[in-house]
Design an enzyme around this catalytic site. Structure first.
Site, PDB file in Angstrom:
ATOM      1  N   GLY A  64       0.854  -1.197   0.000  1.00  0.00           N
ATOM      2  CA  GLY A  64       0.000   0.000   0.000  1.00  0.00           C
ATOM      3  C   GLY A  64       0.882   1.236   0.000  1.00  0.00           C
ATOM      4  N   GLY A  83      -0.299   5.035  -0.255  1.00  0.00           N
ATOM      5  CA  GLY A  83      -1.013   5.968   0.632  1.00  0.00           C
ATOM      6  C   GLY A  83      -0.104   6.906   1.384  1.00  0.00           C
ATOM      7  N   GLU A  84      -0.282   6.943   2.707  1.00  0.00           N
ATOM      8  CA  GLU A  84       0.451   7.883   3.543  1.00  0.00           C
ATOM      9  C   GLU A  84       1.956   7.683   3.479  1.00  0.00           C
ATOM     10  OE1 GLU A  84      -2.110   6.155   4.533  1.00  0.00           O
ATOM     11  OE2 GLU A  84      -3.607   7.509   5.402  1.00  0.00           O
TER      12      GLU A  84
END
Ligand SMILES: Cc1cc2nc3c(=O)[nH]c(=O)nc-3n(C[C@H](O)[C@H](O)[C@H](O)COP(=O)(O)OP(=O)(O)OC[C@H]3O[C@@H](n4cnc5c(N)ncnc54)[C@H](O)[C@@H]3O)c2cc1C
Ligand code: SF4
Lengths: 338, 99
Positions: free
Chosen positions: B59, B61-62
């Site tokens: 992932g 994302g952030e």
């Protein structure tokens, strides 16, 4: 004032200055590019009403040169047209640079010279329906004691919103005047651009009366050998309002090779009106193109501090103004002679 | 990463402290970066992926957002000798830090 989102105004398309002036006497609002007017009406800053669209008035479009090299730029000339005009770029490079740098390509294509000079300020309180202030019929300025990070650093009066027009800064540096057809008399009056603004009046961003029609800005012919530079400092590189903006114009002896004989320095983003800096202008006389400015200019730049009266959150603009003016002065001294 | 630039340099909710009204309620006053604010960016993919995720997926994302603020903060320190401790890294904060 209530928000009038969605109401459709009646629009008249005029094809002559006389016809437009008649509509204005009847109480219509002039619409140029509409980029500011439409958002002001939606936000309740300008009361809605019938509109007279100026886009089909040929007399208001484009530059008209007279035999002596002076020019009148029609109020409906778009900012993009101004930015793309090679003759204007040669004669008034600081003005054309300011036009090319403002807003976005889409806005420049639609926005006009007249609308740019007469647009409303961008204070975050002004268009917010939760607040009333001097500019919307109220009797206070919530920004002064509230959020004023981007506000003035030269405090001229009750309102603290900097004047938004980039073209006004450049035109002030070129000693421009504005040509206005006055409501009622219908007479064409020419006055200094500086007289278009009154920094001590907190209720409006220009002093034209409702019904007055701005028809052109007039620029004097220039002596050859001039140099100019424009600089804007902003937190983002595009589609952003400048925190400080400056235009410097120098007249130099010996067709531009000799020392500076006359300088004009105009700054924006710092006060309720665009400002000239006469102290820096005087100090620049005698500076030599291609060389760094001398001690006298250093002292004049230092003295900008005395001109400033920062609000609690705008002290940073003192440094920014000094640094920007220094930078643009150096650029003008290094610019090619026109 | 572009979002990380916004987080580091521009994005900020601004309120009127007297009333609590949000002033940054549109994209003029709530600033995000545009194309001109983002340098040419090279993206490296960790091609092996995570062993414990089916298909080896990672992932992003952030993970790709948070490092940008630290990198830009370090860049400001490297360029000026002043170390910022607040985001966004606004012009007024930088000038205040250099005083
Ligand atoms: C993202 C963004 C960034 C921007 N950045 C800048 C910037 O850096 N610098 C800058 O200067 N501007 C900037 N602008 C503002 C933009 O330049 C103005 O909205 C535009 O110049 C207004 O011109 P217009 O022709 O659309 O005016 P309009 O919206 O049509 O008119 C503005 C006002 O002037 C009146 N008016 C217009 N023409 C006449 C006339 N001939 N006689 C009498 N009254 C008239 C109208 O009634 C109205 O009240 C920015 C805008 C945006 C959206
Ligand atoms: S700065 Fe001017 S526009 Fe903003 S709240 Fe004060 S009076 Fe109104």
């Amino acid at each position: 004032m209530t928000t009038q989102r969605g109401t459709v105004p009646t629009v008249t398309r005029s094809t002559s200055v006389a016809g437009a002036a008649r509509e204005l006497v009847e109480g219509a609002l002039p619409r140029a590019g509409g980029t500011d007017l439409v958002t002001c009406v939606e936000a309740g800053v300008i009361a809605p009403g019938p509109l007279v669209d100026l886009v089909d008035v040929p007399e208001l479009r484009g530059p008209r040169w007279d035999g002596d090299g002076a020019v009148r730029i029609g109020a409906m000339t778009s900012v993009a047209e101004l930015g793309a005009d090679p003759l204007l770029a040669e004669a008034y490079p600081g003005l054309v640079a300011a036009a090319r740098a403002l807003a976005t390509p889409q806005i420049r294509g639609t926005a006009t010279v007249g609308g740019n000079l007469l647009q409303r300020n961008r204070c975050p309180y002004l268009r917010n329906p939760a607040f009333e202030c001097f500019q919307t019929g109220g009797d206070s300025c919530p920004a002064r004691d509230g959020d004023h990070l981007r506000a003035v650093v030269v405090d001229l009066g009750p309102c603290v919103a900097p004047h938004p027009s980039s073209l006004a800064v450049a035109l002030l540096a070129y000693d421009a005047s504005v040509v206005v057809v006055e409501r009622g008399s219908g007479a064409e009056v020419e006055r200094d651009l500086a007289e278009l603004y009154d920094g001590t009046d907190p209720t409006r961003d220009h002093v034209l009366a409702p019904g007055d029609l701005l028809v052109a800005v007039a620029l004097p012919a220039l002596v050859s050998g001039g140099r100019a530079a424009h600089l804007r400092v902003a937190g983002r590189s595009r589609a952003e309002w400048p925190l400080v903006e400056a235009v410097v114009r120098l007249e130099c002896a010996e067709e531009g090779r000799g020392p500076v004989t006359r300088a004009s320095v105009a700054v924006g983003g710092v006060a309720r009106t665009p400002l000239r800096l006469p102290g820096v202008e005087r100090a620049l006389v005698g500076s030599v193109p291609g060389r760094a400015p001398g001690e006298e200019v250093d002292r004049a730049l230092e003295a900008i501090v005395e001109l400033c009266s920062p609000l609690p959150a705008t002290g940073y603009k003192v440094d920014l103004l000094q640094a920007t003016v220094r930078d643009v002065v150096e650029r003008a001294l290094d610019a090619p002679a026109g | 990463m572009v979002q990380g630039v916004g987080y580091a340099l521009h994005e900020e909710r601004r309120d009127d402290l007297g009333t609590g009204v949000v002033l940054s309620d549109d994209l003029e006053d709530y600033r995000i970066p545009g194309m001109g604010d983002v340098p040419e960016t090279e993206v490296y993919f960790h091609e092996e992926g995570f062993e414990h995720v089916a298909g080896g997926g990672v992932g992003l994302g952030e993970v790709s957002v948070v490092g940008v603020a630290a990198a830009l903060g370090n860049a400001v320190y490297d360029a000026t000798g002043w170390r910022p401790h607040d985001l966004p890294l606004r012009p007024d904060r930088l000038i205040g830090g250099l005083r």
